[in-house]
Design a protein around this motif. Sequence first.
Motif: not given
Length: 635
Positions: A133, A176, A197, A236-238, A249, A251
């Motif tokens: 992450e 991402v 993704h 933002h977190t990916y 995946w 988001v």
Amino acid sequence: MHKSILTTSLLLAISGSVAAEVIRPTGFQQGQIRWQEQGNRTDDFESGSLNPSKWENAPASLNVGAWTFAQPNAYVSNGRLIIETTQETHTRSFQDSCWDGVAGGSSKTVQRELYYKSGAVRSSVEGVYGFYEAKIKGVDIFPGLSPAFWLYSDGHPFPDRNEPGQYVDYSEIDIVELQQADWRSPTDFDDQFDMDHNLHARVEENGQIVWKRPKPNPEAQLLHYEAPFDPGLDFHTYAVENRPDKITWYVDGVEIGSKPNKWWHRPMHLIFSQGLRRHLIKYNSACQRADPNPDNVISQGFPEKARMQVEYVKTWKALPSVWIANPGQYQSTNYPAGGDLRVTVSYHGGSDDYVDSGNYNGVTLNLIEKNANGLVRVVKSVNDPSTTNDDKKYAGDAVMTIDLSGVTPTADLPNGHYYALAPVFKSSNGSTIYAQSAVANINITGSNNGGGNVAVTGVSLSPSSLSLAVNATKQLSATVSPYNASNPSVYYYSDDSAIASVNDSGLVTGKQAGSTQITVTTNDGTFTDTSLVTVTSDSNSGGDPGSCDGSWVAVSSVELSAPKTTLSPGETVSLTANVLPVCASNKNVTFSSSNTSAAIVNSSGVVTARNVGTTIITVKTKNLGKTDTVTITVK
């Protein structure tokens, strides 16, 4: 054993908090999956510079031909990793296998004029399975640049690539790729909300190494997502979890899709990079590659608006874990002695392990009696041996029912004694895995007159009406009351199956124009509910039966339906978008939520309820922007 697990978990939580102020992956709950941080691929970038023991700046293996990855373009500033793109015209050597305009020939060293430099930073060590992450902010420039967070193997050719069951020479997981502005159809390209993704692999087939790319293999390798935000405006977190059985995946902590894991088992580096995209490069079809574009060299905005920022990156291994989600629902329900107690047990075999048959023959659920001193006795036990099967042993949910016949009501237990639910399984690593905490205070009430059967009291069918085209399908959903009915089975039938048929799962298929009624009936009590189905012909719905000859057919409308529109927090529902006419050339759609605090929707139309509230889910066709909506209430 249980005590040592709790202690280890606490230490992991404390160490994670110190490292990057993130204890577990975004969106995951305390007391469920136990996470172990991997420090060699974790960084909060607070040291002021890149840690050379963790990171390689501008690795030599990333030698692309359309721009240059340069060390000065990746650096740490103000607690963030910065990867920037600069407009710098320069010349460098390039091993060109298409120097004569023919792809696939022998390479030749050429001097190539390039117009941009960018940055790339990869982890020094490799890993395979685990959870990755990062918190990332994209760039202001659009289109032209693509901030990326990905995993890739380095070490090919692998000596075992021709062995049965292997065949893999390269593995790549794109966690991402932001702001690519990729083309999705002859007339349509992505906007800044679209992100990719995807999966890439190079495998051996019949003695030849061949590429497996996402677009030719969309079901297996392509995951496209339209976010409800512009990734260039904020962080933002990916994330991705790579498991032996599947790749998933996320988001901002919400699952947006998954794919079976066929080829992605090679050790991979973690990498951040920023690549050039249309219009700063051009595609060379003869050489099947991207080349520099001397006709569109732009310097405005570089580098101040071309800086990708990474606030942190965290890597975890999942430890073998078992838990009961939503424990409050079991603690707030009274269960009659002689009846049934049905429980959903969730489990994760661990990033590097799985559920073994062991002493428990799969995941086991125990109803135990406890007091202040601990376990008194195991009262009842039930297990699910299917959790050791290859398709279930890595993670999942097991629904198990405990027969409460002969169980003493809670009120009749000795003073200070109580019932609790305690799941357990044997791990492939040899350890016995307990829940981090049992679900205490399960209330068993007095006898239900020697019965044990919980009768059905009703059923509801949703949606109450729907419209679909000939040969199209839509899903009906039946909700049986009460939720713990002993026999929740139902059957469906159509008043006129020549107009619309329905299968055992409630999937309706349009047969010919007209209207009919679909009825659901419970096997217990024969309660019923209905849905009115209207089937429209191709011509009435804008279709043209003769237009499936390959010519372009524009979208005329889209219809959005939901099997249910009232959800509880954490619950999911899959929407159905029916694009008309049936022969429309571009049936791609995007989904959005007007209130993401209440519920979000992913690129596949799966709605996830988050908090109490109401939101309007909108579907929009990529061709001509036709829309439809459905209102979702979370309570």
